[in-house]
Scaffold this motif. Sequence first.
Motif, PDB file in Angstrom:
ATOM      1  N   UNK A  78       0.842  -1.208   0.000  1.00 57.34           N
ATOM      2  CA  UNK A  78       0.000   0.000   0.000  1.00 57.34           C
ATOM      3  C   UNK A  78       0.872   1.250   0.000  1.00 57.34           C
ATOM      4  N   UNK A  79       1.952   1.212   0.762  1.00 53.72           N
ATOM      5  CA  UNK A  79       2.891   2.338   0.805  1.00 53.72           C
ATOM      6  C   UNK A  79       3.529   2.554  -0.567  1.00 53.72           C
ATOM      7  N   UNK A  80       3.925   1.473  -1.207  1.00 53.34           N
ATOM      8  CA  UNK A  80       4.525   1.564  -2.549  1.00 53.34           C
ATOM      9  C   UNK A  80       3.528   2.081  -3.582  1.00 53.34           C
ATOM     10  N   UNK A  81       2.281   1.659  -3.453  1.00 58.65           N
ATOM     11  CA  UNK A  81       1.256   2.134  -4.391  1.00 58.65           C
ATOM     12  C   UNK A  81       1.077   3.641  -4.239  1.00 58.65           C
ATOM     13  N   UNK A 161      -2.550  -3.238 -12.408  1.00 59.21           N
ATOM     14  CA  UNK A 161      -1.659  -4.275 -11.869  1.00 59.21           C
ATOM     15  C   UNK A 161      -1.481  -4.096 -10.359  1.00 59.21           C
ATOM     16  N   UNK A 162      -1.247  -2.867  -9.920  1.00 59.92           N
ATOM     17  CA  UNK A 162      -1.047  -2.593  -8.493  1.00 59.92           C
ATOM     18  C   UNK A 162      -2.292  -2.947  -7.684  1.00 59.92           C
ATOM     19  N   UNK A 163      -3.472  -2.601  -8.231  1.00 64.81           N
ATOM     20  CA  UNK A 163      -4.720  -2.927  -7.540  1.00 64.81           C
ATOM     21  C   UNK A 163      -4.906  -4.439  -7.406  1.00 64.81           C
ATOM     22  N   UNK A 164      -4.546  -5.165  -8.451  1.00 61.95           N
ATOM     23  CA  UNK A 164      -4.673  -6.622  -8.427  1.00 61.95           C
ATOM     24  C   UNK A 164      -3.735  -7.244  -7.394  1.00 61.95           C
TER      25      UNK A 164
END
Length: 183
Positions: A78-81, A161-164
């Motif tokens: 989550x932090x990376x997103x 992709x990040x959400x997945x």
Amino acid sequence: MRRFSSFSKIIITFLVLFHSTIMGSNELIQLSCKKASQGDPNLSYKFCVSSLEANAKGHSLDLQELVVISLNLTIANATNINSTISNLLKDKAFDNFAKERLRGCSELYADAIPTLQEALCAFQSKDFAKANIEVSSAMDASSTCEDGFKEKKGEVSPLRKENDVFFQLNAISLAFINTLASI
């Protein structure tokens, strides 16, 4: 009958914990991921195994430690997103609609981080029900973020992709928490 049922749960818990401490971390990860992916069609067995094996550091684990690892992975993700979103917001290629959605996604993920930290605390306190609720709540960030981009016909989420990945990491945590809660 009720006494036998409680006694049976204690024996099963002991056997699971005993067995998981003598088996290698890779075997536990593979077995746990197999069970989790069979119970959730949205969860990839391969993704589960590769995510956890990369972070298990080759030492013996039990299922409780796998939950802690998966929750910490999800918090870091989550932090990376949020960092990714900050970079995307600087990109002039996105119009106002996309930037509004990205800001909304950033808020969702910023809220998910303390929610997941609360889930970790609840889990460590053996409050599996609360941990489940918190992880489920955080998990919604990915689908809500994705849905925001669908409000405009033809708009494609730059965070698909990040959400997945975030969704699947939460699914892993939920599956493992629910397994422990049922023992």
